[in-house]
Structure formats: structure tokens, C-alpha cells
Design a protein around this motif. Structure first.
Motif, PDB file in Angstrom:
ATOM      1  N   ALA A   1      37.791  39.859  36.744  1.00 20.29           N
ATOM      2  CA  ALA A   1      37.147  40.868  37.586  1.00 20.29           C
ATOM      3  C   ALA A   1      35.766  40.402  38.033  1.00 20.29           C
ATOM      4  N   ALA A   2      35.024  39.731  37.143  1.00 22.91           N
ATOM      5  CA  ALA A   2      33.698  39.224  37.503  1.00 22.91           C
ATOM      6  C   ALA A   2      33.813  38.141  38.566  1.00 22.91           C
ATOM      7  N   TYR A   3      34.783  37.244  38.432  1.00 21.17           N
ATOM      8  CA  TYR A   3      35.014  36.192  39.432  1.00 21.17           C
ATOM      9  C   TYR A   3      35.308  36.823  40.784  1.00 21.17           C
ATOM     10  N   ARG A   4      36.225  37.776  40.809  1.00 15.74           N
ATOM     11  CA  ARG A   4      36.593  38.415  42.075  1.00 15.74           C
ATOM     12  C   ARG A   4      35.398  39.130  42.693  1.00 15.74           C
ATOM     13  N   ASN A   5      34.605  39.772  41.866  1.00 13.74           N
ATOM     14  CA  ASN A   5      33.445  40.495  42.376  1.00 13.74           C
ATOM     15  C   ASN A   5      32.422  39.541  42.986  1.00 13.74           C
ATOM     16  N   LYS A   6      32.077  38.467  42.261  1.00 21.07           N
ATOM     17  CA  LYS A   6      31.026  37.560  42.731  1.00 21.07           C
ATOM     18  C   LYS A   6      31.465  36.754  43.958  1.00 21.07           C
ATOM     19  N   PHE A   7      32.746  36.435  44.059  1.00 18.78           N
ATOM     20  CA  PHE A   7      33.224  35.675  45.211  1.00 18.78           C
ATOM     21  C   PHE A   7      33.753  36.584  46.330  1.00 18.78           C
ATOM     22  N   GLY A   8      33.653  37.894  46.132  1.00 18.84           N
ATOM     23  CA  GLY A   8      34.090  38.830  47.163  1.00 18.84           C
ATOM     24  C   GLY A   8      35.585  38.775  47.432  1.00 18.84           C
ATOM     25  N   VAL A   9      36.371  38.628  46.358  1.00 21.69           N
ATOM     26  CA  VAL A   9      37.830  38.509  46.498  1.00 21.69           C
ATOM     27  C   VAL A   9      38.478  39.879  46.324  1.00 21.69           C
TER      28      VAL A   9
ATOM     29  N   SER B   1      41.419  25.408  47.758  1.00 27.18           N
ATOM     30  CA  SER B   1      40.048  25.918  47.785  1.00 27.18           C
ATOM     31  C   SER B   1      40.148  27.432  47.711  1.00 27.18           C
ATOM     32  N   PRO B   2      39.057  28.118  47.364  1.00 24.64           N
ATOM     33  CA  PRO B   2      39.112  29.575  47.377  1.00 24.64           C
ATOM     34  C   PRO B   2      39.544  30.126  48.736  1.00 24.64           C
ATOM     35  N   GLU B   3      39.056  29.542  49.811  1.00 22.26           N
ATOM     36  CA  GLU B   3      39.421  30.015  51.147  1.00 22.26           C
ATOM     37  C   GLU B   3      40.909  29.818  51.404  1.00 22.26           C
TER      38      GLU B   3
ATOM     39  N   PHE C   1      43.328  29.836  49.229  1.00 22.03           N
ATOM     40  CA  PHE C   1      44.105  30.814  48.478  1.00 22.03           C
ATOM     41  C   PHE C   1      43.945  32.221  49.053  1.00 22.03           C
ATOM     42  N   ASN C   2      42.822  32.519  49.651  1.00 22.33           N
ATOM     43  CA  ASN C   2      42.702  33.804  50.351  1.00 22.33           C
ATOM     44  C   ASN C   2      43.732  33.900  51.466  1.00 22.33           C
ATOM     45  N   VAL C   3      43.958  32.791  52.177  1.00 19.49           N
ATOM     46  CA  VAL C   3      44.923  32.760  53.271  1.00 19.49           C
ATOM     47  C   VAL C   3      46.354  32.845  52.743  1.00 19.49           C
ATOM     48  N   LEU C   4      46.612  32.198  51.595  1.00 19.20           N
ATOM     49  CA  LEU C   4      47.966  32.136  51.053  1.00 19.20           C
ATOM     50  C   LEU C   4      48.359  33.366  50.243  1.00 19.20           C
ATOM     51  N   ALA C   5      47.418  34.228  49.935  1.00 10.78           N
ATOM     52  CA  ALA C   5      47.635  35.290  48.957  1.00 10.78           C
ATOM     53  C   ALA C   5      48.851  36.157  49.250  1.00 10.78           C
ATOM     54  N   SER C   6      49.099  36.457  50.502  1.00 11.91           N
ATOM     55  CA  SER C   6      50.214  37.355  50.841  1.00 11.91           C
ATOM     56  C   SER C   6      51.572  36.699  50.599  1.00 11.91           C
ATOM     57  N   LYS C   7      51.600  35.388  50.360  1.00 10.78           N
ATOM     58  CA  LYS C   7      52.853  34.662  50.139  1.00 10.78           C
ATOM     59  C   LYS C   7      53.082  34.351  48.662  1.00 10.78           C
TER      60      LYS C   7
END
Length: 349
Positions: free
Chosen positions: A205-213, A263-265, A267-273
Motif C-alpha cells: 500500500a505504501a509503494y502504491r501510494n508513493k508512486f501514485g499507482v 518499468s513501473p510505467e 506495468f501501468n500500461v499492462l495492468a488490464s491484461k
């Protein structure tokens, strides 16, 4: 196979070297030539139990028996480009990015003509060698504290890794690179408070919060394979049947992602898959923190598996986790095992 530097612990020469070095370093610590965390601080106990399917059994998250303070403030610390900290004439592991080697203990720098800075923050970690170490150990400290006194001091060897500056800048932390010894008048030390990579839900949760995920919903039935095509690990070379697994996944209607582009970016793009993730063992599995993944099937070498991915995935909300050992598996064996776990998890009719 590496024998010097960042070591492959499976190599017999490495095992012999550790057997010699460990008691010697303990003796040097007992003699007061360097400081390590007190025995009480090093005590570890089992916490949450997380079930695993396949070739591994139930795993327990580990925690420090005696919780460590979030930070320490220390006056007059000499910090080296290799990430080691000297206080009162001796290396201190609690202030450093890793414990010193035996040779380093015997050559502790003293009376160094160092560049002086008035303040800064150092991060205590244990294994600063790979991307998994970086996220699992160092970034964890950055995302779980609000008490960094800028600048953050990055040792030069670490700052040379592209993902380090990328992530520090993404977190909005001002930093300086220790490309020469630095004498810090007032150093804040962010302590290592989680053994190894034993994250739980709070850390994710801390990771998601700090990276705005904010993970989006995953498409029902989606399968993504995180493949290590010709990837040379920063620790040791590990070979996976990635081409065979890629063919299997495509035949099941899934997609394949080459983790050299991770990269984090990405995985943001791939998340829906990523409702189901099949992955060659490695830190790319950390990408589930960017998704609402339900199932993970991890392909691991029989003698090289760390349950870090399991606990990070569990903290991210993954419900089902399986490990398949890859040694002596034919393509048909892999297909049967993968399809079997997909059916077990309700991801395949």
C-alpha cells in the motif's frame, strides 16, 4: 558463474568463501573493529502464513522479533562511494547499504580528506546488487517513511544504475551522488525494518501510494507471461524455457511481455491484461503491484527460489499462487503443469 563481487551462493567456491569469512567477520565485530546490529535486533520470527500450490509448500512471512526504530540521527559520518558508513573510526552496518567485507574491515578509511556536507539521509539495506534488491530493500525504505532529510545520499555505484535515478526522481526526492567520500555532519539513517524482502499489505500500500499507482480492473480471462528472454541477471545467469512457455501462453490466448522492457510505467500500461500472470522467477513479478492480478504461476529453477515475489503478490491482493520447478521439464510437461494450475485457479475452463 560469478565467484567474486555479487556472489552466486550455489557455487562451491562461494560456499567455501562464506564458511571462512563469516566466523572471521563475527570475530572482528566482537573485537570492536566494526559494528553490526545487536543480536536482539537480528532476531526474526514467523508471521503470516501464505499458501502455495505446485512445487513449494506454505510459506511464512518473516518479521523482526523486536521492531527497529524508523530512523537514527548520527553526527559525523564518513560515507564512501561504495555505500559504507564510518562512524568513530569503524564501519557501521546499520548506517551502510550493506555490511563490509573482511578486506574492507581491515582497510577502514581514517583521516580521509573528504568533502563536507551539513546534512543528508542514508538508507540501511542488506543486499544492494540487483533490481530486486533495489525495490525490495531500498525503495521499501523510501516509500515507508516521511522523515527523509534531503538530500538523499546515493553511493556512486548505485546511482550508475538507470532505474535508481528514475525511481528516486519519480518519488520527488532530492539527492546527491557520493562519487567521492562525504563527511556528513548530521546524518539521518533510515533503518531496515523488514527482513530481506518480506513485504506485507502495508508495504505494498505504501509503494502504491508513493508512486501514485491505482490498479485498474483486469480483463476477465486475461493471461500475461512475463518472460526472461536472454536476460542476464545482475546476480547470476539463470536460464528459463521462455520460448516454449511463450508458445504455450499464446496458444491459450494469452500475451507475452519481454521483461527487458519492464518499468513501473510499462506495468501501468499492462495492468488490464494481468488477471493471471505467468512469470519466469525474477523481480518483474513485482509488477503485480500495478495491477489487480488474481493468479500467479511462477516458473523457478529448482535450486534458486526466494519467496519475496509470493509475499509482495499476496500483499497486492493476489489470491492464488503456484510455483513450477523447471528442471528436466519438457514442453509437454510445462503445458500440462501450466494448464493444470490455470484450471485449479478457475482461469481455464
Amino acid at each position: 558463474m560469478k565467484v567474486l563481487g555479487n556472489l552466486d551462493w550455489r557455487h562451491p567456491l562461494v560456499r567455501a568463501r562464506v564458511m571462512v569469512a563469516r566466523p572471521l567477520q563475527n570475530a572482528l565485530a566482537n573485537a570492536g573493529l566494526w559494528r553490526r546490529p545487536a543480536a536482539q535486533e537480528r532476531e526474526i520470527i514467523q508471521a503470516d502464513a501464505v499458501p502455495v500450490s505446485g512445487d513449494r509448500t506454505i510459506q511464512h512471512r518473516l518479521v523482526y522479533k523486536h521492531p527497529r526504530p524508523e530512523y537514527l540521527d548520527v553526527e559525523s559520518v564518513l560515507y564512501t562511494p561504495s555505500g559504507l558508513a564510518v562512524s568513530n573510526g569503524k564501519y557501521v552496518a546499520q548506517y551502510s547499504i550493506r555490511p563490509p567485507s573482511t578486506a574492507e574491515i581491515f582497510t577502514t578509511p581514517r583521516n580521509v580528506n573528504a568533502k563536507k556536507i551539513s546534512k543528508g539521509t542514508l538508507i540501511e539495506t542488506e543486499t544492494p546488487y540487483t533490481y530486486g534488491d533495489w525495490v525490495g530493500d531500498y525503495v521499501l525504505s523510501l516509500v515507508t517513511t516521511e522523515n527523509i532529510i534531503e538530500p538523499l545520499i546515493l553511493p556512486s555505484f548505485l546511482a550508475a544504475k538507470s532505474y535508481v535515478i528514475r525511481d528516486v526522481e519519480a518519488l520527488g526526492v532530492n539527492y546527491v551522488i557520493a562519487d567521492e567520500p562525504l563527511q556528513i555532519d548530521n546524518a539521518r539513517i533510515i533503518r531496515k525494518r523488514v527482513p530481506s524482502y518480506y513485504w506485507g499489505p502495508d508495504e505494498v500500500a505504501a509503494y502504491r501510494n508513493k508512486f501514485g499507482v491505482t490498479p485498474p480492473p483486469a480483463k476477465k480471462g486475461s493471461i500475461l507471461y512475463l518472460a526472461r528472454f536472454d536476460t542476464v541477471s545482475e546476480a547470476a545467469q539463470r536460464d528459463y524455457p521462455s520460448e516454449d512457455v511463450a508458445d504455450i501462453v499464446r496458444s491459450l490466448g494469452g500475451e507475452v511481455f519481454d521483461t527487458r522492457g519492464a518499468s513501473p510505467e510499462a506495468f501501468n500500461v499492462l495492468a488490464s491484461k494481468m488477471e493471471t500472470v505467468i512469470a519466469d522467477q525474477g523481480s518483474a513479478v513485482f509488477g503485480v503491484m500495478h495491477s489487480q492480478t488474481k493468479n500467479v504461476i511462477e516458473l523457478a529453477q529448482d535450486d534458486w527460489w526466494h519467496n519475496a515475489n509470493l509475499f509482495i503478490a499476496n500483499g497486492a491482493g493476489v489470491q492464488n499462487y503456484a510455483v513450477i520447478h523447471i528442471y528436466n521439464k519438457t514442453r509437454d510437461d510445462l503445458r500440462q503443469r501450466i494448464e493444470g494450475h490455470l484450471r485449479e485457479f478457475g482461469a481455464l475452463a
